[in-house]
Design a protein around this motif. Structure first.
Motif, PDB file in Angstrom:
ATOM      1  N   THR A 230       0.836  -1.197   0.000  1.00  0.00           N
ATOM      2  CA  THR A 230       0.000   0.000   0.000  1.00  0.00           C
ATOM      3  C   THR A 230       0.873   1.250   0.000  1.00  0.00           C
ATOM      4  OG1 THR A 230      -0.052  -0.116   2.406  1.00  0.00           O
ATOM      5  CG2 THR A 230      -1.935  -1.069   1.242  1.00  0.00           C
ATOM      6  N   CYS A 231       0.492   2.253  -0.797  1.00  0.00           N
ATOM      7  CA  CYS A 231       1.215   3.533  -0.827  1.00  0.00           C
ATOM      8  C   CYS A 231       2.704   3.340  -1.069  1.00  0.00           C
ATOM      9  CB  CYS A 231       1.010   4.324   0.455  1.00  0.00           C
ATOM     10  SG  CYS A 231      -0.670   4.877   0.709  1.00  0.00           S
ATOM     11  N   CYS A 232       3.035   2.388  -1.898  1.00  0.00           N
ATOM     12  CA  CYS A 232       4.438   2.071  -2.167  1.00  0.00           C
ATOM     13  C   CYS A 232       4.588   1.994  -3.682  1.00  0.00           C
ATOM     14  CB  CYS A 232       4.772   0.736  -1.497  1.00  0.00           C
ATOM     15  SG  CYS A 232       6.329   0.023  -1.990  1.00  0.00           S
TER      16      CYS A 232
ATOM     17  N   LEU B 199      -1.744   5.002  -6.090  1.00  0.00           N
ATOM     18  CA  LEU B 199      -2.436   6.009  -6.908  1.00  0.00           C
ATOM     19  C   LEU B 199      -1.829   6.092  -8.296  1.00  0.00           C
ATOM     20  CD1 LEU B 199      -2.857   8.984  -4.384  1.00  0.00           C
ATOM     21  CD2 LEU B 199      -4.667   7.587  -5.377  1.00  0.00           C
ATOM     22  N   ASP B 200      -0.619   5.574  -8.426  1.00  0.00           N
ATOM     23  CA  ASP B 200       0.115   5.749  -9.683  1.00  0.00           C
ATOM     24  C   ASP B 200      -0.064   4.530 -10.608  1.00  0.00           C
ATOM     25  OD1 ASP B 200       1.862   6.173 -11.694  1.00  0.00           O
ATOM     26  OD2 ASP B 200       3.652   6.427 -10.431  1.00  0.00           O
TER      27      ASP B 200
ATOM     28  N   SER C  38       2.665  -2.169 -11.475  1.00  0.00           N
ATOM     29  CA  SER C  38       1.900  -2.378 -12.714  1.00  0.00           C
ATOM     30  C   SER C  38       2.793  -2.957 -13.804  1.00  0.00           C
ATOM     31  CB  SER C  38       1.288  -1.064 -13.186  1.00  0.00           C
ATOM     32  OG  SER C  38       2.305  -0.183 -13.598  1.00  0.00           O
ATOM     33  N   ARG C  39       4.107  -2.911 -13.583  1.00  0.00           N
ATOM     34  CA  ARG C  39       5.033  -3.396 -14.609  1.00  0.00           C
ATOM     35  C   ARG C  39       5.507  -4.815 -14.312  1.00  0.00           C
ATOM     36  NH1 ARG C  39       8.025   1.919 -16.617  1.00  0.00           N
ATOM     37  NH2 ARG C  39       6.344   3.358 -16.141  1.00  0.00           N
ATOM     38  N   GLY C  40       4.563  -5.636 -13.969  1.00  0.00           N
ATOM     39  CA  GLY C  40       4.869  -7.061 -13.822  1.00  0.00           C
ATOM     40  C   GLY C  40       5.280  -7.497 -12.430  1.00  0.00           C
TER      41      GLY C  40
ATOM     42  N   TYR D  47      -4.484  -2.300  -7.660  1.00  0.00           N
ATOM     43  CA  TYR D  47      -5.658  -1.445  -7.533  1.00  0.00           C
ATOM     44  C   TYR D  47      -5.161  -0.008  -7.623  1.00  0.00           C
ATOM     45  CZ  TYR D  47      -7.422  -5.728  -5.328  1.00  0.00           C
ATOM     46  OH  TYR D  47      -7.762  -7.015  -5.053  1.00  0.00           O
ATOM     47  N   VAL D  48      -5.561   0.717  -8.681  1.00  0.00           N
ATOM     48  CA  VAL D  48      -5.182   2.130  -8.773  1.00  0.00           C
ATOM     49  C   VAL D  48      -6.244   2.882  -7.974  1.00  0.00           C
ATOM     50  CG1 VAL D  48      -4.732   4.076 -10.303  1.00  0.00           C
ATOM     51  CG2 VAL D  48      -4.117   1.746 -11.007  1.00  0.00           C
ATOM     52  N   ALA D  49      -5.904   3.154  -6.718  1.00  0.00           N
ATOM     53  CA  ALA D  49      -6.912   3.704  -5.804  1.00  0.00           C
ATOM     54  C   ALA D  49      -6.224   4.355  -4.612  1.00  0.00           C
ATOM     55  CB  ALA D  49      -7.826   2.569  -5.313  1.00  0.00           C
TER      56      ALA D  49
END
Ligand SMILES: Cc1cc2nc3c(=O)[nH]c(=O)nc-3n(C[C@H](O)[C@H](O)[C@H](O)COP(=O)(O)OP(=O)(O)OC[C@H]3O[C@@H](n4cnc5c(N)ncnc54)[C@H](O)[C@@H]3O)c2cc1C
Length: 332
Positions: A277-279, A300-301, A307-309, A315-317
């Motif tokens: 989380t938040c990392c 958030l990013d 996201s790169r594997g 979760y973008v949230a």
């Protein structure tokens, strides 16, 4: 034919802990005669606990002076048991207590030691190098060969209890200079590193950064994270940036220390699942996730490292919102 000796300390209640049972289970992968060495105030209870493990002999060093973790007595007891067993392969759990004496015992026996071993098989032992990036299988011709097995790598031994016959080994120790006068440890409720937890929960520096309203919300972050840990019994990990913030005088999560850091310069914990989380999920951090099987992240990013594997699910949230909701569901 190898003579395989597994040595373990007994716990304060006289039983054997999980790492000891794992070491005995791992020893079964090598063909040879199994001998178990037990050290502690009272060793009979432990011998009875594993009576059905297939050991040809139980060698014991017993006495109150062997209950405390102390180099002089631990090394002397282990050396005496190894000599009595005439062991060619010696396996110990790589706890901090055994990690301290493993090399010294091997040197006393003119043997060799390999530590942080993650698997033992007939073809050799496995361990990781270069901060868990490369895995190697090692063999040695030198005997005795002392192998320290990392806890959590092997399923613990399951065998019938019974009434075991033990053979005492005499060790003469002069009055030791070191006395353990007590243990200072966090209360169980404050203990956030839980190696046996099913889930690793990682907090990143984002928890302490300015949020959409332009303000930081560190006390709320602490409340959400602790609320989740208490409800889920997850183990708490951290990114390096978050634990480094304290050194820079920034607002910090009071329960977080460098011991929580996961990654290249931190730890490489073993849990079936992980939630970040938040990392950001940069490589020096995610390399510490090598042994986490199922990975999820909340950031958030959308372009973060996860996201790169690096993650199975991202979760973008807003982690504040997601974890608040998760906590309310857990409490229900
Ligand atoms: C030699 C070397 C060794 C290193 N070793 C390690 C190591 O062992 N372990 C380690 O962790 N790092 C290590 N690092 C540092 C690593 O490269 C990163 O700098 C660090 O992991 C970044 O931490 P972070 O992702 O928590 O912080 P940041 O990079 O600041 O990322 C914070 C993230 O939080 C997100 N965020 C903010 N608010 C929210 C919100 N409300 N909801 C969801 N997401 C939010 C942001 O979008 C951002 O992605 C090492 C670096 C070097 C050079």
């Amino acid at each position: 034919m190898e003579t395989i000796l597994v040595i373990a300390h007994t716990e304060t209640d006289g039983s054997l802990a999980k790492p000891a049972l794992e070491a005995i289970a791992a020893s079964r992968n090598i063909t040879g005669t199994l001998i178990v060495g037990l050290i502690g105030t009272d060793t009979q209870k432990a011998a009875n606990q594993i009576a059905g493990c297939g050991a040809a002999k139980f060698l014991t060093v017993t006495g109150p002076e062997f209950s405390q973790p102390r180099y002089a007595t631990d090394a002397a007891a282990a050396e005496a048991i190894c000599k009595a067993a005439n062991a060619t392969i010696i396996i110990v759990p790589h706890t901090s207590r055994w990690g301290r004496v493993a090399a010294g015992v091997a040197a006393r026996l003119s043997g060799r030691a390999d530590t942080h071993v993650t698997a033992i098989s007939a073809t050799g032992v496995t361990r990781w190098y270069y901060r868990q990036r490369m895995e190697a299988v090692l063999t040695r011709t030198q005997r005795p060969w002392l192998i320290a097995l990392d806890p959590g790598c092997v399923a613990p031994l399951e065998c019938a209890a019974g009434s075991a016959t033990t053979t005492p080994v005499t060790v003469s120790v002069t009055a030791p200079r070191t006395q353990v006068t007590g243990i200072k440890a966090l209360e169980a409720s404050q203990q956030t590193i839980r190696p046996d937890a099913k889930l690793l929960f990682v907090a990143g520096a984002g928890w302490t950064k300015k949020q959409a309203d332009g303000q930081t919300h560190v006390p709320e972050a602490a409340e959400i994270i602790l609320g989740f840990l208490n409800a889920s019994k997850a183990s708490l990990g951290s990114s390096k940036s978050l634990v480094d913030i304290s050194g820079e005088g920034g607002a910090v999560l009071p329960f977080m220390s460098h011991l929580n850091q996961v990654g290249q310069t931190g730890s490489t914990p073993r849990h079936p699942k992980g939630l970040s989380t938040c990392c950001h999920g940069e490589e020096p951090h995610t390399v510490g996730w090598r042994f986490i099987n199922e990975r999820r992240a909340i950031s958030l990013d959308p372009n973060c490292g996860w996201s790169r594997g690096k993650a199975d699910v991202l979760y973008v949230a807003d982690a504040f919102a997601v974890m608040r909701k998760v906590n309310s569901l857990l409490v229900k």
